[in-house]
Design a protein around this motif. Structure first.
Motif, PDB file in Angstrom:
ATOM      1  N   GLN A  64      73.501   9.870  29.007  1.00 11.37           N
ATOM      2  CA  GLN A  64      73.864  11.183  29.530  1.00 11.37           C
ATOM      3  C   GLN A  64      75.231  11.619  29.010  1.00 11.37           C
ATOM      4  N   SER A  65      76.187  10.707  28.992  1.00  6.43           N
ATOM      5  CA  SER A  65      77.511  11.050  28.468  1.00  6.43           C
ATOM      6  C   SER A  65      77.427  11.438  27.003  1.00  6.43           C
ATOM      7  N   ALA A  66      76.628  10.696  26.236  1.00  4.48           N
ATOM      8  CA  ALA A  66      76.504  10.978  24.808  1.00  4.48           C
ATOM      9  C   ALA A  66      75.876  12.342  24.565  1.00  4.48           C
ATOM     10  N   VAL A  67      74.832  12.673  25.319  1.00  5.59           N
ATOM     11  CA  VAL A  67      74.162  13.964  25.128  1.00  5.59           C
ATOM     12  C   VAL A  67      75.053  15.101  25.621  1.00  5.59           C
ATOM     13  N   HIS A  68      75.739  14.904  26.731  1.00  6.61           N
ATOM     14  CA  HIS A  68      76.660  15.946  27.200  1.00  6.61           C
ATOM     15  C   HIS A  68      77.770  16.190  26.186  1.00  6.61           C
ATOM     16  N   ARG A  69      78.234  15.139  25.545  1.00  6.42           N
ATOM     17  CA  ARG A  69      79.249  15.320  24.494  1.00  6.42           C
ATOM     18  C   ARG A  69      78.668  16.126  23.336  1.00  6.42           C
ATOM     19  N   LEU A  70      77.447  15.774  22.909  1.00  8.34           N
ATOM     20  CA  LEU A  70      76.801  16.519  21.825  1.00  8.34           C
ATOM     21  C   LEU A  70      76.632  17.981  22.202  1.00  8.34           C
ATOM     22  N   MET A  71      76.216  18.240  23.437  1.00 10.51           N
ATOM     23  CA  MET A  71      76.031  19.617  23.885  1.00 10.51           C
ATOM     24  C   MET A  71      77.369  20.359  23.919  1.00 10.51           C
ATOM     25  N   HIS A  72      78.391  19.683  24.394  1.00  7.87           N
ATOM     26  CA  HIS A  72      79.720  20.307  24.441  1.00  7.87           C
ATOM     27  C   HIS A  72      80.213  20.661  23.047  1.00  7.87           C
ATOM     28  N   LEU A  73      80.106  19.718  22.103  1.00  7.12           N
ATOM     29  CA  LEU A  73      80.577  19.965  20.744  1.00  7.12           C
ATOM     30  C   LEU A  73      79.760  21.059  20.064  1.00  7.12           C
ATOM     31  N   THR A  74      78.444  21.041  20.282  1.00  8.70           N
ATOM     32  CA  THR A  74      77.576  22.060  19.688  1.00  8.70           C
ATOM     33  C   THR A  74      77.900  23.438  20.250  1.00  8.70           C
ATOM     34  N   LEU A  75      78.100  23.508  21.561  1.00  9.51           N
ATOM     35  CA  LEU A  75      78.427  24.775  22.198  1.00  9.51           C
ATOM     36  C   LEU A  75      79.794  25.276  21.751  1.00  9.51           C
ATOM     37  N   ALA A  76      80.775  24.392  21.691  1.00 13.50           N
ATOM     38  CA  ALA A  76      82.120  24.795  21.264  1.00 13.50           C
ATOM     39  C   ALA A  76      82.103  25.334  19.844  1.00 13.50           C
ATOM     40  N   GLU A  77      81.356  24.684  18.974  1.00 12.52           N
ATOM     41  CA  GLU A  77      81.261  25.149  17.582  1.00 12.52           C
ATOM     42  C   GLU A  77      80.603  26.528  17.514  1.00 12.52           C
ATOM     43  N   ALA A  78      79.550  26.731  18.307  1.00 11.81           N
ATOM     44  CA  ALA A  78      78.861  28.016  18.295  1.00 11.81           C
ATOM     45  C   ALA A  78      79.761  29.135  18.811  1.00 11.81           C
ATOM     46  N   LEU A  79      80.503  28.861  19.867  1.00  8.19           N
ATOM     47  CA  LEU A  79      81.354  29.884  20.463  1.00  8.19           C
ATOM     48  C   LEU A  79      82.520  30.267  19.563  1.00  8.19           C
ATOM     49  N   GLU A  80      82.996  29.322  18.770  1.00  5.23           N
ATOM     50  CA  GLU A  80      84.194  29.569  17.967  1.00  5.23           C
ATOM     51  C   GLU A  80      83.906  29.828  16.493  1.00  5.23           C
ATOM     52  N   PRO A  82      83.125  31.567  12.968  1.00  5.73           N
ATOM     53  CA  PRO A  82      83.466  32.897  12.446  1.00  5.73           C
ATOM     54  C   PRO A  82      82.229  33.794  12.377  1.00  5.73           C
ATOM     55  N   PRO A  83      82.395  35.075  12.600  1.00  7.19           N
ATOM     56  CA  PRO A  83      83.632  35.702  13.077  1.00  7.19           C
ATOM     57  C   PRO A  83      83.828  35.427  14.573  1.00  7.19           C
ATOM     58  N   THR A  85      84.764  35.792  18.346  1.00  8.92           N
ATOM     59  CA  THR A  85      84.657  36.987  19.174  1.00  8.92           C
ATOM     60  C   THR A  85      85.040  36.688  20.612  1.00  8.92           C
ATOM     61  N   GLU A  86      85.567  37.691  21.276  1.00  3.71           N
ATOM     62  CA  GLU A  86      85.850  37.604  22.712  1.00  3.71           C
ATOM     63  C   GLU A  86      84.799  38.373  23.516  1.00  3.71           C
ATOM     64  N   ASP A  87      83.834  38.958  22.818  1.00  2.00           N
ATOM     65  CA  ASP A  87      82.797  39.739  23.487  1.00  2.00           C
ATOM     66  C   ASP A  87      81.924  38.826  24.343  1.00  2.00           C
ATOM     67  N   GLY A  88      81.865  39.109  25.632  1.00  5.00           N
ATOM     68  CA  GLY A  88      81.159  38.242  26.553  1.00  5.00           C
ATOM     69  C   GLY A  88      79.674  38.143  26.310  1.00  5.00           C
ATOM     70  N   ARG A  89      79.047  39.234  25.892  1.00  6.84           N
ATOM     71  CA  ARG A  89      77.605  39.213  25.634  1.00  6.84           C
ATOM     72  C   ARG A  89      77.282  38.386  24.388  1.00  6.84           C
ATOM     73  N   GLU A  90      78.089  38.536  23.366  1.00  8.99           N
ATOM     74  CA  GLU A  90      77.865  37.738  22.160  1.00  8.99           C
ATOM     75  C   GLU A  90      78.066  36.258  22.443  1.00  8.99           C
ATOM     76  N   ARG A  91      79.070  35.935  23.243  1.00 11.09           N
ATOM     77  CA  ARG A  91      79.306  34.532  23.576  1.00 11.09           C
ATOM     78  C   ARG A  91      78.160  33.966  24.428  1.00 11.09           C
ATOM     79  N   MET A  92      77.612  34.769  25.320  1.00  9.40           N
ATOM     80  CA  MET A  92      76.457  34.320  26.092  1.00  9.40           C
ATOM     81  C   MET A  92      75.267  34.070  25.169  1.00  9.40           C
TER      82      MET A  92
END
Length: 205
Positions: A64-80, A82-83, A85-92
């Motif tokens: 569970q820790s390993a998968v949560h880490r993978l999900m966190h890293l994948t999500l962080a990469e997607a959110l940040e 380029p380009p 954005t601070e747009d809430g809908r795009e981030r969702m």
């Protein structure tokens, strides 16, 4: 020999722990949960077998820790990515695509993870899960939620349900349709985030 400083020891512990988590994701994703032993994980990570048990109470908690880490890293990469954005809908949109994408690209790993959560051991709270939760809560807040404490658990539940839908043995749902349902619920444009090829399902915009 000069003793290592506390900060150096802490960094070494952090790196060892990360190698264990990365090895778990790799081995379980290829061989499955039952066929992967803690010894296999230790060898893959290049650490002593006892160190795995020192950091994690058991294989289920480790997974569970390993998968949560993978999900966190994948999500962080997607959110940040380029380009940025601070747009809430795009981030969702990016958040939804990041989590659904793991169900498509890492089916064995994610199916094993979801099965473990639904078993007696249940949901394990850990550092990696808290980091993932922080990003999802932040996404809900930026989206414009007026009650994050209510809307974050709902998003988490909807994402978990969609992942199960993609991975359900014998009766999987098409990822594009589940994505379209989530995008409709949150009022997101189909072409936001990382839309899959082929456009929206028939009758859905």
């Amino acid at each position: 020999m000069t003793p290592r400083s506390p900060s150096v020891n802490e960094e070494l512990r952090r790196r060892s722990r990360e190698r264990i988590l990365e090895a778990t994701v790799e081995l379980v994703g290829v061989h499955g949960y039952e066929a992967t032993t803690l010894g296999d994980i230790a060898r893959q990570a290049g650490v002593a077998r006892g160190l795995v048990s020192y950091y994690f109470a058991g294989k289920r908690q480790l997974l569970q820790s390993a998968v949560h880490r993978l999900m966190h890293l994948t999500l962080a990469e997607a959110l940040e990515r380029p380009p940025r954005t601070e747009d809430g809908r795009e981030r969702m949109a990016r958040a939804i695509d990041a989590i659904l994408g793991l169900a498509v690209t890492r089916p064995t790993l994610m199916r094993t993870h979801m099965a473990g959560i639904l078993q007696a051991e249940g949901f394990v709270r850990c550092e990696e899960q808290q980091r993932l939760a922080f990003l999802l809560r932040d996404t809900v807040e930026r989206y414009g939620s007026e009650d994050v404490d209510r809307d974050y658990p709902l998003l988490r539940a909807l994402l978990m349900g969609a992942v199960v839908g993609v991975l359900l043995p014998g009766a999987p749902m098409p990822m594009a349709r589940l994505r379209a349902e989530l995008f409709h619920r949150y009022g997101l444009a189909w072409d936001s985030g990382m839309p899959p090829d082929g456009g929206p399902p028939d009758g859905m915009l």
